[in-house]
Scaffold this motif. Structure first.
Motif, PDB file in Angstrom:
ATOM      1  N   ILE A  17       0.840  -1.212   0.000  1.00  0.00           N
ATOM      2  CA  ILE A  17       0.000   0.000   0.000  1.00  0.00           C
ATOM      3  C   ILE A  17       0.872   1.258   0.000  1.00  0.00           C
ATOM      4  O   ILE A  17       1.885   1.331   0.697  1.00  0.00           O
ATOM      5  N   ARG A  18       0.456   2.249  -0.793  1.00  0.00           N
ATOM      6  CA  ARG A  18       1.105   3.565  -0.784  1.00  0.00           C
ATOM      7  C   ARG A  18       0.034   4.628  -0.587  1.00  0.00           C
ATOM      8  O   ARG A  18      -1.136   4.397  -0.918  1.00  0.00           O
ATOM      9  N   LEU A  19       0.460   5.781  -0.070  1.00  0.00           N
ATOM     10  CA  LEU A  19      -0.465   6.896   0.129  1.00  0.00           C
ATOM     11  C   LEU A  19       0.019   8.086  -0.699  1.00  0.00           C
ATOM     12  O   LEU A  19       1.189   8.464  -0.630  1.00  0.00           O
ATOM     13  N   MET A  20      -0.905   8.650  -1.475  1.00  0.00           N
ATOM     14  CA  MET A  20      -0.550   9.758  -2.379  1.00  0.00           C
ATOM     15  C   MET A  20      -1.424  10.965  -2.012  1.00  0.00           C
ATOM     16  O   MET A  20      -2.650  10.881  -2.101  1.00  0.00           O
ATOM     17  N   CYS A  21      -0.779  12.053  -1.551  1.00  0.00           N
ATOM     18  CA  CYS A  21      -1.533  13.246  -1.124  1.00  0.00           C
ATOM     19  C   CYS A  21      -0.971  14.485  -1.806  1.00  0.00           C
ATOM     20  O   CYS A  21       0.140  14.478  -2.324  1.00  0.00           O
ATOM     21  N   LEU A  22      -1.746  15.549  -1.738  1.00  0.00           N
ATOM     22  CA  LEU A  22      -1.294  16.803  -2.333  1.00  0.00           C
ATOM     23  C   LEU A  22      -0.664  17.690  -1.249  1.00  0.00           C
ATOM     24  O   LEU A  22       0.501  18.046  -1.341  1.00  0.00           O
ATOM     25  N   VAL A  23      -1.435  18.033  -0.230  1.00  0.00           N
ATOM     26  CA  VAL A  23      -0.959  18.923   0.830  1.00  0.00           C
ATOM     27  C   VAL A  23      -1.204  18.273   2.185  1.00  0.00           C
ATOM     28  O   VAL A  23      -2.278  17.715   2.422  1.00  0.00           O
ATOM     29  N   GLY A  24      -0.208  18.395   3.061  1.00  0.00           N
ATOM     30  CA  GLY A  24      -0.376  17.850   4.407  1.00  0.00           C
ATOM     31  C   GLY A  24       0.375  18.684   5.417  1.00  0.00           C
ATOM     32  O   GLY A  24       0.944  19.744   5.090  1.00  0.00           O
ATOM     33  N   VAL A  25       0.333  18.233   6.660  1.00  0.00           N
ATOM     34  CA  VAL A  25       1.158  18.832   7.714  1.00  0.00           C
ATOM     35  C   VAL A  25       1.929  17.701   8.389  1.00  0.00           C
ATOM     36  O   VAL A  25       1.557  16.525   8.263  1.00  0.00           O
ATOM     37  N   GLN A  26       2.968  18.090   9.119  1.00  0.00           N
ATOM     38  CA  GLN A  26       3.826  17.076   9.745  1.00  0.00           C
ATOM     39  C   GLN A  26       3.033  16.160  10.675  1.00  0.00           C
ATOM     40  O   GLN A  26       3.269  14.952  10.728  1.00  0.00           O
ATOM     41  N   GLU A  27       2.059  16.785  11.380  1.00  0.00           N
ATOM     42  CA  GLU A  27       1.224  16.004  12.313  1.00  0.00           C
ATOM     43  C   GLU A  27       0.535  14.818  11.607  1.00  0.00           C
ATOM     44  O   GLU A  27       0.506  13.707  12.126  1.00  0.00           O
ATOM     45  N   GLY A  28       0.002  15.091  10.431  1.00  0.00           N
ATOM     46  CA  GLY A  28      -0.683  14.038   9.666  1.00  0.00           C
ATOM     47  C   GLY A  28       0.294  12.982   9.180  1.00  0.00           C
ATOM     48  O   GLY A  28       0.009  11.773   9.236  1.00  0.00           O
ATOM     49  N   ILE A  29       1.447  13.443   8.728  1.00  0.00           N
ATOM     50  CA  ILE A  29       2.477  12.502   8.259  1.00  0.00           C
ATOM     51  C   ILE A  29       2.920  11.609   9.419  1.00  0.00           C
ATOM     52  O   ILE A  29       3.021  10.391   9.286  1.00  0.00           O
ATOM     53  N   ASP A  30       3.136  12.234  10.588  1.00  0.00           N
ATOM     54  CA  ASP A  30       3.580  11.468  11.760  1.00  0.00           C
ATOM     55  C   ASP A  30       2.536  10.432  12.168  1.00  0.00           C
ATOM     56  O   ASP A  30       2.885   9.302  12.540  1.00  0.00           O
ATOM     57  N   ALA A  31       1.253  10.837  12.098  1.00  0.00           N
ATOM     58  CA  ALA A  31       0.181   9.905  12.482  1.00  0.00           C
ATOM     59  C   ALA A  31       0.194   8.676  11.578  1.00  0.00           C
ATOM     60  O   ALA A  31       0.070   7.541  12.046  1.00  0.00           O
TER      61      ALA A  31
END
Ligand code: PRP
Ligand code: URA
Length: 208
Positions: free
Chosen positions: A154-168
Motif C-alpha cells: 500500500i502507498r499513500l498519495m496526497c497533495l498537501v499535508g502537515v507534519q502532524e498528519g504525516i507522523d500519524a
C-alpha cells in the motif's frame, strides 16, 4: 518513507490551487495535472517485463513488447480523492479503481467509513489517494480498512499535508510509503491546513 514531490511544475500548479480566486474548473484541472506529474515518483520503482509478443518500429527494428509488472489499484478517499483519479489513470490506463467512503466528523475530527469497495486482484499495489492529509485520521483509517481486507502493498498519495498528519500515518502504518507535494505549516483550530487550499472536496465539486 516520506517523499515530498515538490517539482517546480507542481509548485506552480499548487500555488494556483491555493488561490481563493481559482474556480472549480481550474482547480480540478490543476489537481489532475499534479496527480499525473506525481506518478513519476509514486511509480518510479515499478518493474517492467518483456512479453513474448514483439513490436516493430518504423525503422524495422523488432523489440519485445513491455508490460508493467504490477497490477495497480487506485483507491481514492471520497470525496476529494476522486479529484486525483483521472490524472493517475491518464498515466496508467490499466489501473483498476476502488472507492473508500470516509468523512471526518466536523466536531470530533474522527473519521467515519461509509463505503468500501476495492477490485479483487491478485497481489496488487494499492495506491490510496486524497489531496488533504490534516490530522491523518482519514488516511490512517483508510489504510487500516484496506489492510483489513487483506491487501498488503500500500502507498499513500496526497497533495498537501502537515507534519502532524504525516507522523500519524507513519506511526500507525510504518510500512506505507507516503508521497506528498507539499508539507504546510500547521492546522488551524478546525483542523484545516494552513496555508492549505481550503476544503478540497467543496472546491472540486463546487459544493460551497
Ligand atoms: C477531507 C479530506 C481528507 C480529510 C483529511 O475530507 O479530503 O479525507 O478531510 O482530514 P484528516 O487528515 O484530519 O482526516 P472530508 O472528511 O472533509 O470529506 P469530503 O472529502 O467528503 O469533504
Ligand atoms: N480537509 C480539507 O479539505 N482541507 C483541509 O485543510 C483539511 C481537511
Amino acid at each position: 518513507m516520506v517523499k515530498v514531490v515538490d517539482h517546480p511544475l507542481i509548485q506552480v500548479k499548487l500555488n494556483i490551487m491555493r488561490d481563493e480566486r481559482t474556480k472549480s474548473k481550474e482547480f480540478r484541472e490543476n489537481l489532475d495535472e499534479i496527480a499525473s506529474l506525481m506518478c513519476f515518483e509514486v511509480f518510479r520503482d515499478l518493474k517492467v517485463h518483456e512479453e513474448k509478443e514483439t513490436i516493430t518500429t518504423p525503422t524495422g527494428a523488432v523489440l519485445p513488447k513491455l508490460k508493467l509488472d504490477y497490477k495497480i489499484i487506485l483507491a481514492p478517499i471520497l470525496r476529494a480523492g476522486i479529484g486525483m483519479v483521472d490524472g493517475v489513470r491518464n498515466m496508467i490506463p490499466t489501473a483498476r479503481i476502488g472507492h473508500i467512503g470516509m468523512y471526518r466528523d466536523e466536531e470530533t475530527m474522527i473519521p467515519h467509513e461509509y463505503y468500501f469497495k476495492l477490485p479483487v486482484v491478485d497481489n496488487p499495489l494499492v495506491v490510496i489517494c486524497d489531496p488533504m492529509l490534516a490530522t491523518g485520521g482519514s488516511a490512517c483509517a483508510a489504510i487500516s480498512a484496506v489492510k483489513q481486507r487483506g491487501y498488503k502493498n500500500i502507498r499513500l498519495m496526497c497533495l498537501v499535508g502537515v507534519q502532524e498528519g504525516i507522523d500519524a500515518v507513519t506511526k500507525a502504518h510504518p510500512d506505507v510509503d507516503i508521497y506528498i507535494a507539499a508539507v504546510d505549516e500547521k492546522l488551524n483550530e478546525k483542523c484545516y491546513i494552513l496555508p492549505g487550499l481550503g476544503d478540497a472536496g467543496d472546491r472540486i465539486f463546487g459544493t460551497k
